[in-house]
Design an enzyme around this catalytic site. Structure first.
Site, PDB file in Angstrom:
ATOM      1  N   GLY A 115       1.659   5.095  13.013  1.00 18.95           N
ATOM      2  CA  GLY A 115       2.256   3.761  13.628  1.00 18.95           C
ATOM      3  C   GLY A 115       1.653   3.223  14.849  1.00 18.95           C
ATOM      4  N   GLU A 127       9.121  16.444  15.096  1.00 19.37           N
ATOM      5  CA  GLU A 127       9.803  16.187  13.861  1.00 19.37           C
ATOM      6  C   GLU A 127       9.203  17.209  12.732  1.00 19.37           C
ATOM      7  OE1 GLU A 127       8.337  12.681  11.498  1.00 19.37           O
ATOM      8  OE2 GLU A 127      10.513  12.308  11.054  1.00 19.37           O
ATOM      9  N   CYS A 172      13.280  10.734   7.278  1.00 20.03           N
ATOM     10  CA  CYS A 172      13.144  10.160   8.708  1.00 20.03           C
ATOM     11  C   CYS A 172      14.582  10.183   9.494  1.00 20.03           C
ATOM     12  CB  CYS A 172      12.432   8.793   8.792  1.00 20.03           C
ATOM     13  SG  CYS A 172      13.702   7.569   7.830  1.00 20.03           S
ATOM     14  N   GLU A 188       8.742   1.303  11.191  1.00 24.08           N
ATOM     15  CA  GLU A 188      10.147   2.377  11.126  1.00 24.08           C
ATOM     16  C   GLU A 188       9.031   3.780  10.963  1.00 24.08           C
ATOM     17  OE1 GLU A 188      12.885   1.433  10.908  1.00 24.08           O
ATOM     18  OE2 GLU A 188      13.040  -0.391  10.267  1.00 24.08           O
ATOM     19  N   GLU A 225       2.637   8.880  14.596  1.00 21.37           N
ATOM     20  CA  GLU A 225       1.303   8.808  14.945  1.00 21.37           C
ATOM     21  C   GLU A 225       0.337   7.860  14.512  1.00 21.37           C
ATOM     22  OE1 GLU A 225      -0.376  12.580  13.341  1.00 21.37           O
ATOM     23  OE2 GLU A 225      -2.496  12.275  14.093  1.00 21.37           O
ATOM     24  N   LYS A 230       0.760  -0.994   0.048  1.00 27.49           N
ATOM     25  CA  LYS A 230       0.120   0.036   0.078  1.00 27.49           C
ATOM     26  C   LYS A 230       0.864   1.040  -0.150  1.00 27.49           C
ATOM     27  CE  LYS A 230      -2.109   2.971   1.853  1.00 27.49           C
ATOM     28  NZ  LYS A 230      -1.978   4.452   1.409  1.00 27.49           N
ATOM     29  N   GLY A 263       6.116   5.033   8.363  1.00 21.75           N
ATOM     30  CA  GLY A 263       5.288   6.339   8.316  1.00 21.75           C
ATOM     31  C   GLY A 263       5.724   6.948   9.509  1.00 21.75           C
TER      32      GLY A 263
END
Ligand code: NAD
Length: 356
Positions: free
Chosen positions: A107, A259, A158, A124, A105, A49, A102
């Site tokens: 995750g 972030e 990231c 991750e 939040e 996806k 991703g």
């Protein structure tokens, strides 16, 4: 393995089954392959996806895999919004494993959803990594690499080492040199050979960076350079932003803790090795990091003391396909790449053969 009972004990690795691989937009092809290759190599079937902004490269990759002989039923690509397609995949009882990259939040939501069926999950997630520069380092190299480790991919990385800690004796010179090099970066259309930084993914992503620049300055940081929206010839309609350096940032402010996922560097001074370690660890994340020093003993001490899944010394490298990659704390669970990926995509079965 040797066991106390008479007989033979064998441990097998078996495919987990159907793996839903959910990926972000910032490195759409590369991050997908980090999951697709080990999942297939371990004998699983996969449903990928991709992020809503970036489905095309993975759709093409799937075509190439099928042309190369992969049975078509082993791979599906399901583009669509995360809230609909992603949610449906994570909660579907036919899915045995979710591999997600991703935001922290999303995750966290995925982990909660996967708990319903005890679906295996690896995550991750986000980061706010430290780049620790000691005064004895090769400062020119540290400046050059620090610029790339925070502004590469226009900061949408990231592993961006967006908190740059610099030992006090080198701090002023470092700030000036980083500002100068940042000013020189060529922002332009991605297909131009001379471009060093392309546009951001969306108007919203650029707006977030601009908001953080304001927040940072209200929190007392000094904007040394950048943060303007440039006119880019040939780049009309692109969401360009000049990379920005914030100096004299306090590590406990929002701009240093959250972030940003944009081209914003936070420069912070420190006085001792202990303080550098403490500041580097004062974050909810733990994904990547760099240490710059010529003192090997210090490099070893600091590398061991920083709580992060990946750290490099005198380098801005984060990822080697042969080596494990993943996060501590709220940066994730599990390690991709290298032999560690086998743990993510297999179940372990123990078989005992009795002698009698
Ligand atoms: P995101 O969390 O918004 O989306 C990631 C993927 O999840 C997308 O495919 C999205 O459609 C899907 N999704 C969204 N909501 C979902 C739901 N409820 N259920 C299932 N799937 C859902 O992240 P993004 O904006 O695409 O990417 C940026 C984030 O990814 C940053 O936080 C960045 O740090 C992180 N990231 C981490 C790594 C890493 O390896 N640790 C690498 C790249 C990006």
């Amino acid at each position: 393995m040797p066991i106390q009972d008479p007989g033979l004990d064998v441990t097998l690795r078996e495919p987990v089954g159907v793996c839903a691989l959910i990926t972000p937009w910032n490195f759409p092809l590369v991050i997908s392959t980090w999951k697709i290759a080990p999942a297939l190599a371990c004998g699983n079937t996969i449903v990928v996806k991709p992020a809503s902004y970036t489905p095309l490269s993975v759709l093409r990759l799937a075509e190439i895999l099928i042309e190369a002989g992969l049975p078509p039923e082993a791979i599906s690509v399901l583009p669509g919004p995360g809230s609909a397609v992603g949610n449906a995949l994570v909660t579907d009882p036919r899915v045995n494993k979710v591999g997600f990259t991703g935001s922290t939040e999303v995750g966290s939501k995925i982990m909660a959803l996967a708990a319903r069926n005890i679906t295996r999950v690896s995550l991750e997630l986000g980061g706010k990594s430290a780049n620790v520069v000691f005064a004895d380092a090769d400062i020119d190299t540290a400046v050059e690499r620090s610029v790339w480790s925070v502004f590469g991919n226009t900061g949408q990385d990231c592993c961006a080492r967006s908190r740059v800690f610099v030992e006090r004796p080198a701090y002023d010179d470092f700030v000036a040199a980083m500002a100068k090099r940042t000013d020189e970066l060529r922002v332009g259309p991605p297909l131009d050979e001379g471009t060093e930084l392309g546009p951001m993914i969306s108007a919203g992503q650029r707006e977030t960076s601009l908001e953080y620049l304001e927040i940072g300055q209200k929190e007392g940081a000094r904007l040394v350079t950048g943060g303007e929206i440039p006119q880019v010839a040939g780049g009309e309609g692109g969401f360009y932003l000049r990379p920005a350096v914030l100096a004299d940032v306090r590590n406990d402010t929002r701009v240093a803790q959250e972030e940003i996922f944009g081209p914003v560097a936070c420069l912070i001074s420190f006085d001792t090795e202990e303080e550098a370690i403490r500041l580097a660890n004062e974050t909810e994340y733990g994904l990547s990091g760099s240490i710059w020093t010529r003192d090997l003993g210090r490099a070893i001490r600091v590398a061991k003391a920083i709580r992060t899944g990946v750290i490099s010394v005198n380098s801005s490298h984060s990822v080697h396909t042969e080596a494990p990659f993943g996060g501590y704390k709220r940066s994730g669970i599990g390690r991709e790449m290298g032999m560690h990926a086998v743990n993510l995509y297999t179940e372990v079965k123990n078989v005992y053969f009795s002698e009698s």
